[in-house]
Design an enzyme around this catalytic site. Structure first.
Site, short mmCIF file in Angstrom:
data_model
loop_
_atom_site.label_atom_id
_atom_site.label_comp_id
_atom_site.label_asym_id
_atom_site.label_seq_id
_atom_site.Cartn_x
_atom_site.Cartn_y
_atom_site.Cartn_z
N ILE A 122 4.54 73.05 -24.22
CA ILE A 122 4.81 73.30 -25.64
C ILE A 122 3.85 74.36 -26.20
O ILE A 122 4.23 75.17 -27.05
CB ILE A 122 4.77 71.98 -26.46
CG1 ILE A 122 5.41 72.18 -27.85
CG2 ILE A 122 3.35 71.45 -26.63
CD1 ILE A 122 6.91 72.28 -27.80
N SER B 167 -8.21 73.14 -21.94
CA SER B 167 -7.36 72.28 -21.10
C SER B 167 -8.12 72.04 -19.80
O SER B 167 -8.78 72.93 -19.30
CB SER B 167 -6.03 72.98 -20.80
OG SER B 167 -5.38 72.33 -19.72
N LYS C 170 3.93 66.85 -32.65
CA LYS C 170 4.63 65.59 -32.87
C LYS C 170 4.72 64.84 -31.56
O LYS C 170 4.81 65.49 -30.51
CB LYS C 170 6.00 65.84 -33.47
CG LYS C 170 6.99 66.60 -32.55
CD LYS C 170 7.84 65.70 -31.70
CE LYS C 170 8.33 66.37 -30.49
NZ LYS C 170 9.06 65.54 -29.56
N ASP D 227 11.03 60.68 -27.44
CA ASP D 227 10.22 61.91 -27.56
C ASP D 227 11.08 63.06 -28.11
O ASP D 227 10.70 63.67 -29.10
CB ASP D 227 9.57 62.26 -26.22
CG ASP D 227 8.72 63.52 -26.34
OD1 ASP D 227 7.58 63.42 -26.82
OD2 ASP D 227 9.22 64.61 -25.99
#
Lengths: 324, 324
Positions: A29, A51, A105, A183
């Site tokens: 994403i 990350s 989200k 999801d």
């Protein structure tokens, strides 16, 4: 709440009007949406990312949030794109460091966590955005307006996609708290809770759990509002062939609206009204910039509340094992 | 919001300071708790009850709420003691009729429904109480005070009772939305969210569903607060022999508090501090009377939110079939 040019984080940095952003979580994403959307917005500047594994091209990347903030104290806001299970601990670090927080989200794994993030941001005086990207699809506001102008009889959500195509390697999605087909389904609920003005109540839900998973792979859900509006949702994570992200609305007088392709296309009584390219994250980042600039927050938890209610009242039905 | 003697419902009735109450749902909890508690409070008057089936001795009973209100327009407030699955529709009728509403716990089947009841009551100008009777157990406030005076290390809830003994014939409890062992467990959560001052976050839960039921019969749950307080809950609906409704608290310096028998007994470092008879509903009805008198409401949904979060993030584990 501090504004631009006044942030402690900016101390010593050149003071400009661009909002300096760091990313945490550099998965699909972040690469597909966040990085290009930040780069396309002249008010924003992508400074770095963090990350443990991913190293997308052209992004200065660090292993941890702490390392990123130490190397780039000029970062004023952090977008949190990690899986929801660790979002609270990351969001807490961001807020404690005095940075504004943009939450992918769902904003957290539970309503309690999301309420806590909201309260922590408020106490620290930073802006928080619980982002619901589908609300920024081009035809959502026109749908809301149309529905507000006439009595509505029914709403039917059909959200059917192939998990193997859209979520490759995302094993967390079927773990406890990963939400499974909710999801993507929560995207439809974020649109629903925008276009329907009354409180959406879950009446019943059939939750199909693969025998080897802790989250549902298919869901059929009945909802309603106190005004008697009937709302149905059909979610399927095993859809091959044509992928469907549509909401069908019928008015009391029989008019039919179809919001399709995740909110980019709008058809009323068979006539195409809107057909645009998806551009959700640009609207979302513009909204985040406005929130930071005005010193406000936007933490609407109603889509997550609908999911929690569905888990609480839903029937559990065993489905065949899922193997990616 | 109207107060005593000003209610439309009271038109033509003798105006006194007693609050005139009707009951809807005349099952075990109404007979065991509501009826004697209302009768024992000089500020309250039990006018009538409604139920499709039950006819407790000495209560003027009707089949429906509408029939009860038609026969007794002097009723100012209604206590809703039906199963949670139908609580919204009953509460809506009560509120639309301009009566104050006392909701048995849980206030509704979902968070959405409970939020809607809260909003409807506010719009109509009547008082609403989402009652959590266990908060009125005699040792709860002393526990809260003790915990507020020292750093706390851990909280362990042990809530183990025999469903066959305490919930005979209540088949709804194992249906979807009936909550299973969370039905008594939510009592412990209502105490927990009172004695712990920070937001309680669900981290994980093992939910044991009997193969023929849609609600769990045993639960082990890990919670925490943002201050690092570890909270554990063990719920069991199959406990024979000694029944346990206890909360064990340990301070950072090793002091041990035990709140037992559902909140009626308090022991600190082995010494009994409080040991009283259960009298929750008298405190609850006194609170309801104060709310109506002051024109306010009390709709705290945090215990229900913890349950919804547990269902959303919990692991589902199959347990043997349950036959009453």
């Amino acid at each position: 709440m501090f504004g631009f040019g006044k942030s402690k984080a900016q101390k010593g940095a050149t003071q400009t009007q661009t909002l300096k952003i760091g990313l945490i979580g550099l998965g699909k994403i972040a690469v597909d949406q966040h990085i290009p959307s930040i780069r396309a917005n002249k008010n924003l500047e992508l400074v770095a990312g963090a990350s443990p594994g991913s190293r997308p091209q052209g992004v200065v990347a660090y292993n941890t949030l702490a390392e990123m903030l130490k190397a780039h104290p000029e970062i004023e806001a952090v977008a949190v794109c990690t899986p929801p299970q660790v979002r609270l601990s990351v969001a807490r670090q961001v807020i404690e460091a005095g940075r504004h927080v943009f939450l992918e989200k769902p904003p957290a794994a539970t309503i309690g966590e999301a309420e806590l993030i909201r309260d922590l941001a408020k106490a620290k005086g930073v802006s928080a955005l619980a982002s619901w990207h589908s609300r920024y699809a081009p035809a959502v506001e026109a749908t809301r307006k149309w529905m507000g102008e006439r009595p509505i009889k029914s709403v039917h959500i059909v959200w059917k996609e192939n998990v193997r195509q859209w979520h490759p390697g995302q094993t967390w999605i079927f773990e406890a708290g990963g939400m499974g087909v909710f999801d993507p389904g929560i995207n439809s609920l974020s649109i629903l809770t925008r276009i329907v003005r009354d409180t959406v109540i879950v009446k019943s839900a059939d939750l199909h759990f693969p025998s080897n998973c802790q989250a549902p792979i298919q869901v059929e859900m009945n909802m309603q509002t106190d005004n008697g509006l009937a709302i149905r949702a059909d979610y399927d994570f095993l859809q091959t062939g044509v992928q469907t992200w549509s909401i069908f609305v019928e008015s009391e007088s029989g008019e039919k609206l179809v919001l399709s392709m995740g909110g980019t296309e709008l058809e009323i009584d068979g006539k195409t009204i809107i057909k645009e390219k998806e551009a959700e994250y640009s609207g979302l980042y513009a909204h985040f910039y406005d929130l930071v600039k005005s010193g406000t927050s936007d933490v609407d938890l109603s889509p997550l509340r609908v999911v929690a209610d569905a888990f609480m009242v839903g029937k559990r039905i065993e489905a065949p094992a899922y193997i990616e």
